[in-house]
Design an enzyme around this catalytic site. Structure first.
Site, PDB file in Angstrom:
ATOM      1  CG  ASP A  48      -1.845   1.210   1.209  1.00 20.55           C
ATOM      2  OD1 ASP A  48      -2.887   1.125   0.535  1.00 20.55           O
ATOM      3  OD2 ASP A  48      -1.519   2.247   1.827  1.00 20.55           O
ATOM      4  CE1 TYR A  53       1.080   7.911   2.557  1.00 23.30           C
ATOM      5  CE2 TYR A  53       1.355   5.654   1.839  1.00 23.30           C
ATOM      6  CZ  TYR A  53       0.586   6.628   2.425  1.00 23.30           C
ATOM      7  OH  TYR A  53      -0.671   6.311   2.903  1.00 23.30           O
ATOM      8  CE  LYS A  82      -3.424   4.907   0.188  1.00 24.42           C
ATOM      9  NZ  LYS A  82      -2.083   4.654   0.704  1.00 24.42           N
ATOM     10  CG  HIS A 115      -3.999   9.932  -0.281  1.00 27.37           C
ATOM     11  ND1 HIS A 115      -2.639   9.779  -0.400  1.00 27.37           N
ATOM     12  CD2 HIS A 115      -4.285   9.576   0.986  1.00 27.37           C
ATOM     13  CE1 HIS A 115      -2.137   9.356   0.748  1.00 27.37           C
ATOM     14  NE2 HIS A 115      -3.120   9.224   1.615  1.00 27.37           N
TER      15      HIS A 115
END
Ligand SMILES: NC(=O)c1ccc[n+]([C@@H]2O[C@H](COP(=O)([O-])OP(=O)(O)OC[C@H]3O[C@@H](n4cnc5c(N)ncnc54)[C@H](OP(=O)(O)O)[C@@H]3O)[C@@H](O)[C@H]2O)c1
Length: 323
Positions: A48, A53, A82, A115
């Site tokens: 994931d 990130y 996302k 997201h």
């Protein structure tokens, strides 16, 4: 004991989404190749990630190393990423997934999620990638007048173009989903939200599951990853060392983390724990072949206190998104 399901079958494609996956938030890009490679070696098949990130290059290296070494084939993996807030507009969705795919060195993802239901002003990746919550030099969020229905139509085109096998949403509530259901061509396959014993969102989970949308829990260990991020994360009693969770763990011969993850999958809610430690990676995955007694589930259910840790307001943003 009846055979326990280790996956959820997604609507539309029937793809099998593993009930336990590996979360990539807060893994430094430079550690990501080894961490993701080790996670796959430990048995994780769902990864994931997210553009925001800032580690998709490392995630992709870890995935491709595992594939190259013959540990897995691409089709054995379920890769999730996302769409960030700055790329909701019609012309920015496809380039956003293309950038994620390029960074990861992949041709498609298994699941692409919006997201947050928060369209913010576009930031040209040549200037900054990925954009953050707040535009450089500003103090509050700059919103973009880009409706979710436009963004979702672009998400659906990613399915048609075969760059995303499934599409879904994250941090949406019932109102946002109801609206989406009125116009979508493809229903979201999943909803990913914060879920743990301190924030169980029982009514949301049950309603969403009834609509044929799979639910994934993030932050299954409650405040664990928010200790350095907010006062709420710092002051909340850690779930992993909560006496009830510890007591159930010692009586069942499991770890507190396994108890919390098992509590979730018993609701048919998928989990995506993150750990940098190989031993924890293994035990966090080992949550099948046993069950929590109903009395233990009932006791954990009593820990509900509506405590949300991934709250935009506690990060100092002027956006009470979940109100
Ligand atoms: N959609 C969204 O908006 C959203 C938001 C947040 C998170 N997520 C996703 O959900 C994933 C998981 O959530 P999260 O990152 O908040 O955290 P989490 O998995 O709930 O917790 C991670 C923390 O728990 C520790 N930990 C992990 N396993 C443990 C064990 N067996 N025993 C003791 N401590 C353990 C980790 O430390 P070590 O690493 O040191 O082991 C880390 O500090 C993220 O990585 C991300 O993929 C999505």
């Amino acid at each position: 004991m009846a055979q326990q399901q280790t996956h959820i079958e997604l609507n539309r494609t029937g793809d099998k989404m593993p009930l336990v996956g590996f979360g990539c938030w807060k893994i430094d890009d430079s550690d990501c190749e080894d961490t993701i490679y080790n996670a796959i070696k430990a048995g994780y098949r769902l990864i994931d990630g997210a553009a925001v990130y800032e580690n998709e290059v490392g995630v992709g290296r870890g995935i491709n190393k595992a594939i190259k070494e013959g540990i897995v084939k691409r089709e054995d993996l379920f890769v999730v990423t996302k769409l960030w807030n700055t790329y909701h507009q019609k012309d920015h969705v496809r380039p956003a997934i293309d950038r994620s795919l390029k960074d990861m060195g992949l041709d498609y993802v298994d699941l692409y999620l919006i997201h947050f239901p928060v369209p913010t002003k576009y930031v040209d990746p040549a200037v900054k990638y990925p954009g953050g919550w707040i535009e450089e030099g500003k103090e509050t969020i700059s919103y973009e007048r880009s409706p979710i229905h436009v963004c979702w139509a672009e998400m659906e085109k990613l399915v048609d173009a075969k760059v995303a096998r499934n599409i879904g949403v994250s941090n949406f509530n019932v109102m946002a989903l109801l609206d989406l259901f009125t116009y979508c061509r493809y229903k979201p396959a999943t909803l990913q939200v914060e879920l743990h014993p301190y924030l169980q969102q029982k009514r949301l989970v049950e309603w969403v599951q009834k609509q044929g949308v799979a639910v994934t829990a993030y932050s299954s260990f409650g405040p664990a990853s928010y200790v350095t991020m907010s006062d709420e994360g710092k002051t909340a009693k850690p779930l992993l060392s909560h006496e009830l969770v510890q007591d159930i763990a010692s009586r069942t011969g499991k770890s507190p983390a396994q108890v919390l993850l098992r509590w979730s999958v018993q609701r048919n809610v998928a989990v995506i724990p993150k750990s940098m430690h190989q031993e924890r990676m293994k035990t966090n995955l080992d949550i099948f072949g046993w069950t929590l007694d109903q009395k233990d589930v009932d006791a954990i259910n009593k820990l509900e206190m509506g405590a949300r840790f991934n709250d935009t307001v506690t990060y100092g943003l002027d956006l009470p998104l979940f109100d």
